[in-house]
Write a protein that holds these residues in place. Structure first.
Motif, PDB file in Angstrom:
ATOM      1  N   UNK A 111       0.831  -1.202   0.000  1.00 27.28           N
ATOM      2  CA  UNK A 111       0.000   0.000   0.000  1.00 27.28           C
ATOM      3  C   UNK A 111       0.876   1.267   0.000  1.00 27.28           C
ATOM      4  N   UNK A 112       1.973   1.239   0.735  1.00 23.17           N
ATOM      5  CA  UNK A 112       2.877   2.399   0.738  1.00 23.17           C
ATOM      6  C   UNK A 112       3.553   2.565  -0.623  1.00 23.17           C
ATOM      7  N   UNK A 113       3.914   1.454  -1.232  1.00 22.98           N
ATOM      8  CA  UNK A 113       4.533   1.502  -2.565  1.00 22.98           C
ATOM      9  C   UNK A 113       3.538   2.052  -3.581  1.00 22.98           C
ATOM     10  N   UNK A 114       2.274   1.661  -3.427  1.00 22.82           N
ATOM     11  CA  UNK A 114       1.239   2.167  -4.338  1.00 22.82           C
ATOM     12  C   UNK A 114       1.159   3.694  -4.276  1.00 22.82           C
ATOM     13  N   UNK A 134       5.987   1.440   8.952  1.00 26.17           N
ATOM     14  CA  UNK A 134       6.720   2.708   8.909  1.00 26.17           C
ATOM     15  C   UNK A 134       6.731   3.199   7.462  1.00 26.17           C
ATOM     16  N   UNK A 135       5.664   3.881   7.099  1.00 31.60           N
ATOM     17  CA  UNK A 135       5.489   4.233   5.689  1.00 31.60           C
ATOM     18  C   UNK A 135       6.608   5.125   5.163  1.00 31.60           C
ATOM     19  N   UNK A 136       7.101   6.020   6.019  1.00 29.31           N
ATOM     20  CA  UNK A 136       8.169   6.913   5.550  1.00 29.31           C
ATOM     21  C   UNK A 136       9.433   6.130   5.205  1.00 29.31           C
ATOM     22  N   UNK A 161      12.600  13.789   2.188  1.00 32.92           N
ATOM     23  CA  UNK A 161      11.611  14.766   1.708  1.00 32.92           C
ATOM     24  C   UNK A 161      10.559  14.083   0.841  1.00 32.92           C
ATOM     25  N   UNK A 162      10.994  13.165  -0.011  1.00 35.17           N
ATOM     26  CA  UNK A 162      10.063  12.471  -0.904  1.00 35.17           C
ATOM     27  C   UNK A 162       9.020  11.692  -0.101  1.00 35.17           C
ATOM     28  N   UNK A 163       9.469  11.061   0.984  1.00 31.27           N
ATOM     29  CA  UNK A 163       8.509  10.303   1.799  1.00 31.27           C
ATOM     30  C   UNK A 163       7.459  11.244   2.377  1.00 31.27           C
ATOM     31  N   UNK A 164       7.887  12.434   2.792  1.00 28.89           N
ATOM     32  CA  UNK A 164       6.941  13.404   3.339  1.00 28.89           C
ATOM     33  C   UNK A 164       5.994  13.926   2.253  1.00 28.89           C
ATOM     34  N   UNK A 165       6.515  14.088   1.034  1.00 24.80           N
ATOM     35  CA  UNK A 165       5.674  14.573  -0.079  1.00 24.80           C
ATOM     36  C   UNK A 165       4.625  13.523  -0.458  1.00 24.80           C
ATOM     37  N   UNK A 166       5.056  12.286  -0.587  1.00 26.74           N
ATOM     38  CA  UNK A 166       4.128  11.221  -0.994  1.00 26.74           C
ATOM     39  C   UNK A 166       3.026  11.047   0.040  1.00 26.74           C
ATOM     40  N   UNK A 167       3.415  11.082   1.297  1.00 27.00           N
ATOM     41  CA  UNK A 167       2.456  10.799   2.367  1.00 27.00           C
ATOM     42  C   UNK A 167       1.783  12.061   2.883  1.00 27.00           C
TER      43      UNK A 167
END
Lengths: 192, 579
Positions: free
Chosen positions: B331-334, B396-398, B441-447
């Motif tokens: 789901x996080x990869x999606x 841990x989605x980030x 930063x990308x993890x914060x942007x995606x989520x």
């Protein structure tokens, strides 16, 4: 006098053996120094971690039902007022320390602090001591986990096993490995 | 008769004693020479680096250092650059002039991020690269191998050798002779189909601070996952779950069928992708799937819901019930995939395996035993931690999206990072700082969540976190992953804070990363990124954001405009020495 002679001869032999061991060590290091060049996109990049480090060494050889002393060396990447280490172990490793926790104050960057923990291997299988090291960064607690593998069987390092044949860890009960389709099938819950 | 005086025999003890002293000396000197390859203190080692070709001969003095610690600290690698007007024979030579002795300098030549050649001999205090090159811009990486090989930080990232062993063993798994001939079952009859439909869900354990909060487990729809009906062990029908987790497939009436949901996102064609969550502790890296237990064989339509539970019993995970993890990862990869797909609707994503196992732990050694060290991307696949009471990353989605961000960089953009251990306050190699800052930063942007959380500890009750929106970085600058993540997220987000008055969103960031950054002749850094962004968006407030992190206004891709921010006891500027 004869005794002195014997002692000196023993020292000579001992020194020769040490020298030989030292050369063997060098040979190993040379092999390890095989250089690897990174190429674009090929570096191994991991997640960020709390700024603490752990090195460890076994004081004695792991033996079944005998106390194993593990020397932990902790260090930090910036000066910290409080450094705390906790450890837990799986049921196959009996912890021989009631507190299982240690606190150090005023730890300076570049200096390591150390302490020894004791566990008693109760099974020959691979087990882990989990060490959690916490520090305070900008007023906030940050932790990092380390796992120390303990195995009684020293004769088969894992890398040798890997090179000789592919291996698999056992699956939990109810899981099924379908080799033909190369899938692990797990039981779904079936809500109405 | 004179009797010859008796020959005075020298007692054996002094010989033995001298031999002992001599051997002891050999022992000490021999071992100390081997010790000289052990970690070295922060002594600066300097070299004269010459570049020579027809009508051109220049020498500059460059120095390396490990004063910032680790094998990827700022100064371990130094860079130089030159431009060739035409095809010519080039000689690049490095001679050590001071510092550790013997030193072991290395040279690697790049053009637009692609390695052209390298000189990596173990010659003492010397290295040379001689070759014929076409016209164009070139960069050279100079390093001291004694610093590169220093692992003073806990480097729990597996070595390339361990990964190669792992790959080799998994290829071997496919080549094993079959234990028995597999007789294919006959396909199930068609022509009398009914419809099985339902909803697929999974448990997600939410965070509370840096812990997993097992009182906050939510059931979420599993979206875009591959679902099949299996009859006689063969796929009978297949489809994908929708945004509600719903699916609808045909099954043959009167024959035993099962609904199987794969931890896999797969779409062929354009756009296309194939992301699967696999088990690295089973030879062959099988994909995770779940299916119902009671066969479906009705002559009427059937409702069949499937749920992946967390397996949490209140005290621990029950191994046989820990089903949700691969689907939570998926789901996080999606989410990450869709962030990119929004910018590039026809994107074709290279296949990616995400390795996860409940045995994946922070010990390094055998990847097949789960000793992966940490969660990481190795240039081809992602590996994630999963051992409870140590470090689990499935919720841990980030962390997951951070690693997927490295996959994105490797396949859609470019990263020249050398990898290695890192944390927010580190003074890092400029390439590592950008790659890791981007990942955060990308993890914060995606989520759309600036708080990066990574839980560890007994019952997943401790952890690590960072606020990507926080501009107060320890050791701010172009060498700080914290500064990079702060800059990138400030460029992206809608909330203004400090020097941040911009809201660019992801599109311009994506655009720069997939064009200019991918092709830059410089090494990938905050300079190559920012200069390119400024070329597209003529907005001086970009400089306000970078200046707030102690970075001088960015005027070029090489960082030549940096004058004031030069951390440590030794000079690291210019970042790319021009010849």
């Amino acid at each position: 006098m004869g005794s002195l002679k014997m002692k000196l001869q023993f020292l000579l032999l001992f020194t020769i053996s040490l020298t030989s061991a030292c050369k063997q060590d060098d040979a190993v290091k040379l092999n390890e120094q095989t250089k690897h060049v990174h190429k674009t996109g090929s570096a191994i990049v991991g997640k960020p971690q709390a700024p603490v480090n752990l090195n460890y060494e076994f004081v004695n050889t792991p033996m079944l039902d005998e106390t194993l002393d593990i020397l932990l060396k902790l260090s930090v990447e910036s000066d910290t007022e409080i450094l705390q280490a906790n450890y837990t172990s799986s049921s196959s490793l009996l912890a021989n320390d009631a507190t299982q926790s240690q606190i150090f104050s005023n730890v300076r960057k570049g200096k390591s602090v150390s302490y020894t923990i004791q566990v008693i291997p109760k099974q020959p299988d691979l087990s882990y001591v989990n060490v959690f090291v916490s520090t305070i960064v900008n007023g906030k607690k940050q932790s990092r986990a380390f796992a120390i593998p303990v195995s009684i069987d020293q004769s088969m390092p894992s890398s040798v096993i890997l090179k000789s044949k592919p291996q698999s860890l056992p699956l939990p009960e109810g899981f099924e490995y379908n080799q033909q389709q190369n899938i692990v099938i797990m039981p779904a819950a079936e809500p109405h | 008769m004179n009797q010859a005086p008796p020959v005075k025999r020298m007692p054996v003890y002094p010989w033995l004693f001298f031999s002992f002293i001599a051997l002891l000396y050999m022992l000490i000197s021999g071992c100390s020479s081997s010790n000289s390859s052990a970690p070295v203190d922060s002594v600066e080692t300097c070299y004269d680096v010459s570049i020579t070709y027809t009508g051109f001969n220049k020498t500059h003095r460059l120095c390396t250092t490990r004063e910032h610690g680790g094998n990827n600290g700022l100064g371990v690698y130094r860079f130089l650059r030159f431009t060739l007007p035409a095809t010519t024979n080039v000689n690049i030579q490095v001679v050590t002039v001071s510092g550790i002795n013997p030193s072991d300098p290395d040279l690697v030549l790049f053009k637009n991020g692609l390695m052209i050649d390298s000189a990596l001999s173990q010659a003492a205090n010397f290295e040379r690269l001689q070759l014929t090159l076409n016209s164009g811009d070139y960069t050279v990486e100079l390093s001291e191998y004694r610093y590169v090989s220093d692992l003073s930080k806990s480097n729990n990232i597996p070595s390339a050798i361990e990964l190669a062993n792992f790959r080799e063993s998994n290829i071997a798994a496919f080549n094993l002779p079959a234990a028995m001939d597999v007789i294919s079952s006959p396909p199930c009859n068609t022509g009398n189909d009914n419809i099985v439909s339902g909803v697929v869900t999974f448990d997600r354990v939410l965070h509370s601070g840096t812990s997993l909060d097992y009182n906050s487990i939510v059931q979420l729809p599993l979206q875009e996952a591959l679902v099949t009906v299996v009859c006689n062990g063969q796929e009978y029908s297949a489809g994908l779950t929708d945004q509600n987790g719903s699916y609808s497939l045909s099954f043959p009436a009167g024959q035993d069928s099962f609904v199987r949901v794969y931890a896999q996102l797969k779409q062929t064609g354009t756009p296309g992708w194939d992301f699967s969550v696999v088990n690295n502790t089973i030879a062959g890296q099988p994909t995770y799937a779940m299916q119902n237990q009671q066969a479906i064989n009705q002559f009427v339509n059937k409702t069949q819901n499937l749920h992946a539970g967390s397996g949490w019993t209140g005290l621990t995970y029950e191994a046989s019930q820990r089903i949700a993890a691969p689907f939570a990862i998926l789901d996080s990869v999606r989410k990450a995939k869709n962030k990119v797909l929004f910018e590039s609707p026809n994107a074709i994503f290279p296949q990616l395996k995400i390795n996860w196992s409940a045995d994946n732990t922070t010990s390094t050694g055998s990847i097949s035993l789960g000793q992966i060290g940490t969660s990481f991307f190795d240039g081809t696949e992602i590996f994630l931690l999963g051992q409870q009471d140590n470090d689990t990353d499935e919720f841990d989605e980030h962390v997951i999206v951070h690693e997927w961000g490295h996959y994105f960089e490797a396949n859609f953009s470019r990263s020249d990072s050398v990898g290695g251990p890192h944390t927010s306050g580190d003074v890092l190699d400029v390439r590592v700082a950008f790659g890791e800052g981007f990942g955060n930063a990308f993890s914060a942007m995606v989520l759309d969540d600036a708080i990066y959380i990574d839980v560890t500890g007994l019952s997943q009750s401790e952890g690590f976190f960072l606020d990507v929106e926080d501009n107060n970085c320890m050791n701010p600058g172009w060498y700080s992953e914290c500064s990079v993540q702060s800059i990138l997220y400030d460029l992206y987000d809608i909330s203004d804070d400090g020097a941040d008055t911009l809201t660019l969103g992801f599109s311009p960031i994506y655009s720069v990363l997939t064009t200019h950054q991918k092709e830059t002749p410089a090494f990938t850094s905050i300079f190559s990124f920012t200069k390119s962004l400024k070329t597209i968006f003529l907005d001086n407030t970009i400089d306000d954001i970078t200046s707030a992190q102690g970075i001088d206004p960015v005027l070029d891709i090489y960082g030549d405009s940096q004058i004031s921010n030069n951390p440590g006891n030794t000079s690291k500027l210019p970042l790319h020495q021009e010849y």
